[in-house]
Design an enzyme around this catalytic site. Structure first.
Site, short mmCIF file in Angstrom:
data_model
loop_
_atom_site.label_atom_id
_atom_site.label_comp_id
_atom_site.label_asym_id
_atom_site.label_seq_id
_atom_site.Cartn_x
_atom_site.Cartn_y
_atom_site.Cartn_z
N HIS A 119 -32.86 -5.58 9.24
CA HIS A 119 -32.64 -4.20 8.78
C HIS A 119 -31.41 -4.11 7.89
O HIS A 119 -31.48 -3.57 6.77
CB HIS A 119 -32.48 -3.29 10.00
N GLU A 120 -30.29 -4.61 8.37
CA GLU A 120 -29.06 -4.49 7.59
C GLU A 120 -29.15 -5.28 6.30
O GLU A 120 -28.58 -4.89 5.28
CB GLU A 120 -27.85 -4.92 8.41
#
Length: 675
Positions: free
Chosen positions: A464-465
């Site tokens: 995600h990041e």
């Protein structure tokens, strides 16, 4: 201070800040000089005797504040990821001063008069699309910052902004202290029964690091449900851990949050809005409070129904153990029991297949190569802001250098909770800057010599990041204001959520999910059981998220003049009204540690995750079903969306990729909310 490293552009590759040279005493003079320099640059714009034009006003404005941008990029990452008392004191002092500085810029009537004049003549200026977008965004930004308010309202706005800035600093520092004070200290290893040997050793190391020699310490992560709750067999230890989590900072931050909500409502009223939420969403893709409320209210009933069905299964498992008073501290533990019993799936048994280095290189980086043609080379010769920070150079498929990616994976006492991405250098052609981005996570650091084995959630967070990081790395715009992730808040999570899909993409998972000792791939039958259990727990996870979202919404739909006296009581009433008062499923965040809202710019914006997930789920289906090779789809996604920043309206970028308006059906199916 002639040797201040901030006073000249960095000569390091990609203008990476010279962290080895930066000391605490450099920040104050650099911040003060940066603010003074920008105001002097603006004074030269307003003193220009020539009529206001695009170049001498808008482009000139974009060129202001470069020194301030340099120092703030470093100051903000240090105060977030490696703070200390000196930095905290500076943060407390400078947050109100920086708020006043922003007001000095946005409320400069001579400057706005020039911007307004250029804006009024825009139809005849023959500007290219990106330049026109810059003009419109700047004009809108100044109006939303109060440039058209009467003098008395502008003065009150300055006061409100200053008080909010001070409260933001106080909230963050109160939470930092509460997280430290709330860490659960245990006397005996037996109290940690259920955790792996590696996790117990890490708790012992954490105890030593925090001054509790011979004891075991579980530090609090930023959200409600602490990971150890899923494994700890001692109910009393689980109860204590959850209590430490949900009760932290309420006495200190409850009043701060209530005051901030009231100040925000008053500020919104200055602009003619009935609430802070109304003011915020007017500039988002949602467009209105009604649109957000409609989506949230549509999701609550089926999510609660799913959660209740799941809870029935968990309570039955607890009763079989003799537990008749099932509580929120039992939720994660019995979810694991039921997952094992019904799906033959033990979350702890997955960890040996998720070793950090393998997930990073053979998962996250491999997926970026598969989809976008990128490659990565670690640069140990380049120094980050903390010894744990690693620097990678990123290259295009043809070997062209693209930017730098900094990775800071481990939790530590000097770092705030959560996971996030930010930028040390933002791409833009005006200054010729190439991107330098960073990701921060809070993975528990194992004992020396032990492997870093991740949970499934930590794997997802890593992907995600990195999706945010790609958004920054791929930026290809001319002007700083329009670059990178500076898109609507309810759109910015979309690219990062899309990147999560590669964690489960068969070709990618087969490459990284290998046993850290034997190298054996994740067994095919385990992959099948993972797929079968994919929606297990979606009910209570969705309820937990929606409860936090509707707490945000309750705080920020308050009208001006309404001050909450008791934050805890307010929460209880808000959850009851929303139909989300499930005792066994606490909100993902409670007010006192909801730093998204009160420290980090997501006020009236936590709905953005589910709003963006509509686009995400739809785009995942597009990737799977558009008939193109993954590499070709990736190039289209990059060209039309990830590279565009805010040079085009957000939903126009989505339509350019998918070819139509968003469809909510994939989201509802993903979360099991279709009936």
């Amino acid at each position: 201070m002639t040797d201040n490293p901030f006073f000249a552009p960095s000569q390091l590759p990609y203008a990476l800040p010279p962290f080895a040279e930066i000391r605490a005493e450099h920040y104050r003079p650099a911040l003060e000089a940066g603010m003074a320099e920008q105001l002097a640059e603006i004074a030269r714009i307003t003193a220009n005797p020539e009529p206001a034009g695009f170049e001498n006003t808008m482009v000139a404005l974009e060129r202001t504040g470069e020194l301030l941008r340099r120092v703030l990029a470093v100051f903000e990452i240090k105060t977030s990821a490696d703070t200390d008392p000196v930095l905290q004191e500076l943060d407390t002092e400078f947050k109100p001063r920086l708020a006043a500085h922003r007001d000095a810029v946005h409320l400069d009537r001579a400057l706005f008069a020039r911007i307004d004049a250029v804006h009024a003549e825009r139809a005849g200026l023959e500007l290219d699309a990106e330049s026109l977008r810059l003009l419109e965004r700047h004009h809108d930004r100044f109006v939303r910052a109060g440039a058209q308010l009467p003098e008395a309202d502008q003065q009150r706005l300055r006061e409100l902004n200053a008080e909010l800035a001070a409260a933001t600093a106080a909230f963050g520092q109160n939470l930092y202290a509460a997280n430290a004070a709330g860490a659960l200290v245990l006397e005996r290893a037996e109290e940690l029964a259920g955790l792996s040997e590696e996790a117990i050793a890490a708790a012992a190391d954490n105890g030593r690091a925090l001054g509790h020699e011979g004891k075991y310490v579980l530090s609090l992560l930023n959200f409600t449900e602490q990971p150890a709750l899923a494994q700890l067999t001692d109910r009393e230890v689980r109860r204590r851990l959850l209590a430490a989590s949900v009760d932290r900072a309420l006495a200190t931050n409850g009043p701060v949050a209530a005051r901030m909500a009231a100040l925000r409502a008053e500020r919104a009223a200055l602009f003619g809005h009935p609430s802070h939420a109304s003011y915020v969403v007017a500039d988002e893709t949602a467009g209105s409070v009604a649109a957000v409320t409609e989506l949230l209210e549509r999701l609550v009933p089926p999510a609660v129904a799913n959660a209740e069905r799941e809870l029935d299964r968990l309570r039955a498992a607890a009763v079989a153990d003799g537990v008749t008073d099932f509580g929120p501290h039992d939720l994660a533990f019995y979810a694991e029991r039921v997952r094992l019993a019904e799906y033959d799936l033990d979350s702890a048994a997955l960890r040996p297949y998720y070793e950090l280095e393998r997930v990073l290189h053979d998962g996250v980086f491999h997926a970026a190569g598969l989809v976008y043609g990128l490659s990565f080379t670690e640069r140990p010769d380049l120094v980050g802001y903390h010894p744990d920070t690693r620097v990678f150079e990123v290259f295009e498929q043809d070997g062209t250098p693209l930017g730098l990616f900094l990775a800071d994976f481990f939790a530590r006492p000097s770092k705030r909770g959560g996971a996030w991405m930010d930028e040390l250098v933002m791409q833009n052609d005006l200054f010729g800057h190439r991107p330098v981005v960073h990701n921060n996570l809070n993975i528990t650091k194992p004992a020396p010599g032990s492997p870093v084995l991740l949970s499934s959630d930590e794997v997802r967070t890593l992907f995600h990041e990195f999706g945010h990081a790609l958004h920054g790395l791929f930026s290809a715009v001319r002007y700083p204001l329009l670059a990178s992730t500076q898109v609507p808040r309810d759109f910015v999570e979309f690219p990062s959520q899309v990147n999560e899909m590669w964690a489960n993409w068969p070709e990618v998972r087969a490459n990284y999910a290998r046993h850290h000792e034997t190298g054996e791939p994740l067994p095919a039958e385990l992959v099948e059981r993972l797929a079968a259990a994919q929606q297990f727990g979606e009910g209570y996870r969705t309820v937990s998220y929606l409860a936090a979202t509707l707490l945000d919404w309750a705080w920020h739909t308050l009208p001006a003049g309404e001050l909450v006296e008791d934050a805890g009581a307010f929460e209880a009433v808000a959850l009851e009204r929303a139909g989300l008062a499930l005792t066994a499923v606490p909100p993902r965040y409670r007010t006192a540690y909801f730093s998204h809202l009160f420290s980090h710019g997501y006020s009236a914006g936590y709905y953005a995750y589910i709003w963006s997930e509509v686009l995400d789920a739809d785009t995942v289906e597009w990737f799977r079903g558009n008939g193109r090779p993954v590499r070709e789809s990736g190039e289209l996604f990059r060209r039309e969306l990830l590279s565009r920043g805010s040079t085009v309206p957000a939903l126009a970028a989505f339509r350019a990729v998918v070819g139509r308006e968003p469809d909510t059906a994939p989201l509802l199916a993903r979360r099991g909310l279709t009936g």
